[in-house]
Motif scaffolding. Structure first.
Motif, PDB file in Angstrom:
ATOM      1  N   ASP A  84      -6.867 -18.952  26.104  1.00  0.00           N
ATOM      2  CA  ASP A  84      -7.488 -20.239  26.433  1.00  0.00           C
ATOM      3  C   ASP A  84      -8.666 -20.053  27.391  1.00  0.00           C
ATOM      4  O   ASP A  84      -9.720 -20.666  27.217  1.00  0.00           O
ATOM      5  CB  ASP A  84      -6.462 -21.190  27.047  1.00  0.00           C
ATOM      6  CG  ASP A  84      -5.419 -21.669  26.048  1.00  0.00           C
ATOM      7  OD1 ASP A  84      -5.630 -21.495  24.825  1.00  0.00           O
ATOM      8  OD2 ASP A  84      -4.392 -22.213  26.502  1.00  0.00           O
ATOM      9  N   ALA A  85      -8.480 -19.196  28.397  1.00  0.00           N
ATOM     10  CA  ALA A  85      -9.560 -18.945  29.361  1.00  0.00           C
ATOM     11  C   ALA A  85     -10.754 -18.284  28.666  1.00  0.00           C
ATOM     12  O   ALA A  85     -11.907 -18.638  28.927  1.00  0.00           O
ATOM     13  CB  ALA A  85      -9.053 -18.066  30.507  1.00  0.00           C
ATOM     14  N   ARG A  86     -10.475 -17.347  27.766  1.00  0.00           N
ATOM     15  CA  ARG A  86     -11.558 -16.685  27.028  1.00  0.00           C
ATOM     16  C   ARG A  86     -12.287 -17.675  26.131  1.00  0.00           C
ATOM     17  O   ARG A  86     -13.522 -17.672  26.057  1.00  0.00           O
ATOM     18  CB  ARG A  86     -10.994 -15.533  26.191  1.00  0.00           C
ATOM     19  CG  ARG A  86     -12.094 -14.747  25.471  1.00  0.00           C
ATOM     20  CD  ARG A  86     -11.540 -13.708  24.537  1.00  0.00           C
ATOM     21  NE  ARG A  86     -10.806 -14.390  23.485  1.00  0.00           N
ATOM     22  CZ  ARG A  86      -9.872 -13.836  22.734  1.00  0.00           C
ATOM     23  NH1 ARG A  86      -9.541 -12.594  22.919  1.00  0.00           N
ATOM     24  NH2 ARG A  86      -9.268 -14.527  21.786  1.00  0.00           N
ATOM     25  N   ASP A  87     -11.532 -18.545  25.468  1.00  0.00           N
ATOM     26  CA  ASP A  87     -12.151 -19.543  24.594  1.00  0.00           C
ATOM     27  C   ASP A  87     -13.022 -20.514  25.386  1.00  0.00           C
ATOM     28  O   ASP A  87     -14.122 -20.892  24.939  1.00  0.00           O
ATOM     29  CB  ASP A  87     -11.090 -20.312  23.815  1.00  0.00           C
ATOM     30  CG  ASP A  87     -10.378 -19.440  22.765  1.00  0.00           C
ATOM     31  OD1 ASP A  87     -10.870 -18.326  22.489  1.00  0.00           O
ATOM     32  OD2 ASP A  87      -9.324 -19.897  22.280  1.00  0.00           O
ATOM     33  N   GLN A  88     -12.568 -20.908  26.586  1.00  0.00           N
ATOM     34  CA  GLN A  88     -13.357 -21.785  27.427  1.00  0.00           C
ATOM     35  C   GLN A  88     -14.637 -21.080  27.870  1.00  0.00           C
ATOM     36  O   GLN A  88     -15.718 -21.682  27.867  1.00  0.00           O
ATOM     37  CB  GLN A  88     -12.558 -22.242  28.643  1.00  0.00           C
ATOM     38  CG  GLN A  88     -11.501 -23.262  28.318  1.00  0.00           C
ATOM     39  CD  GLN A  88     -10.687 -23.671  29.523  1.00  0.00           C
ATOM     40  OE1 GLN A  88     -10.717 -23.010  30.560  1.00  0.00           O
ATOM     41  NE2 GLN A  88      -9.958 -24.759  29.395  1.00  0.00           N
TER      42      GLN A  88
END
Length: 63
Positions: A52-56
């Motif tokens: 999720d952090a990478r996608d954000q």
């Protein structure tokens, strides 16, 4: 009179991948399965959070 079994601190249940299971009871194997399933859930949650952090970050920085 003291019971030596109850006076001793209990060791945390742990498992070493590949170790022999021949000397373990059914209850000990069940406990190890529970420990490993909890660890799998913890790893899956960490993986999801990192994804999720990478996608954000990708959406912000267009990586």
């Amino acid at each position: 009179m003291r019971d030596d079994e109850t006076d001793r601190p209990k060791r945390p249940i742990s498992h070493v991948i590949g170790e022999s299971l021949d000397t373990l009871s059914v209850d000990e194997i069940t406990q190890r399965i529970d420990v490993l399933q909890a660890e799998i859930e913890r790893l899956a949650a960490a993986k999801s959070a990192k994804k999720d952090a990478r996608d954000q970050a990708s959406s912000i920085f267009k990586l």
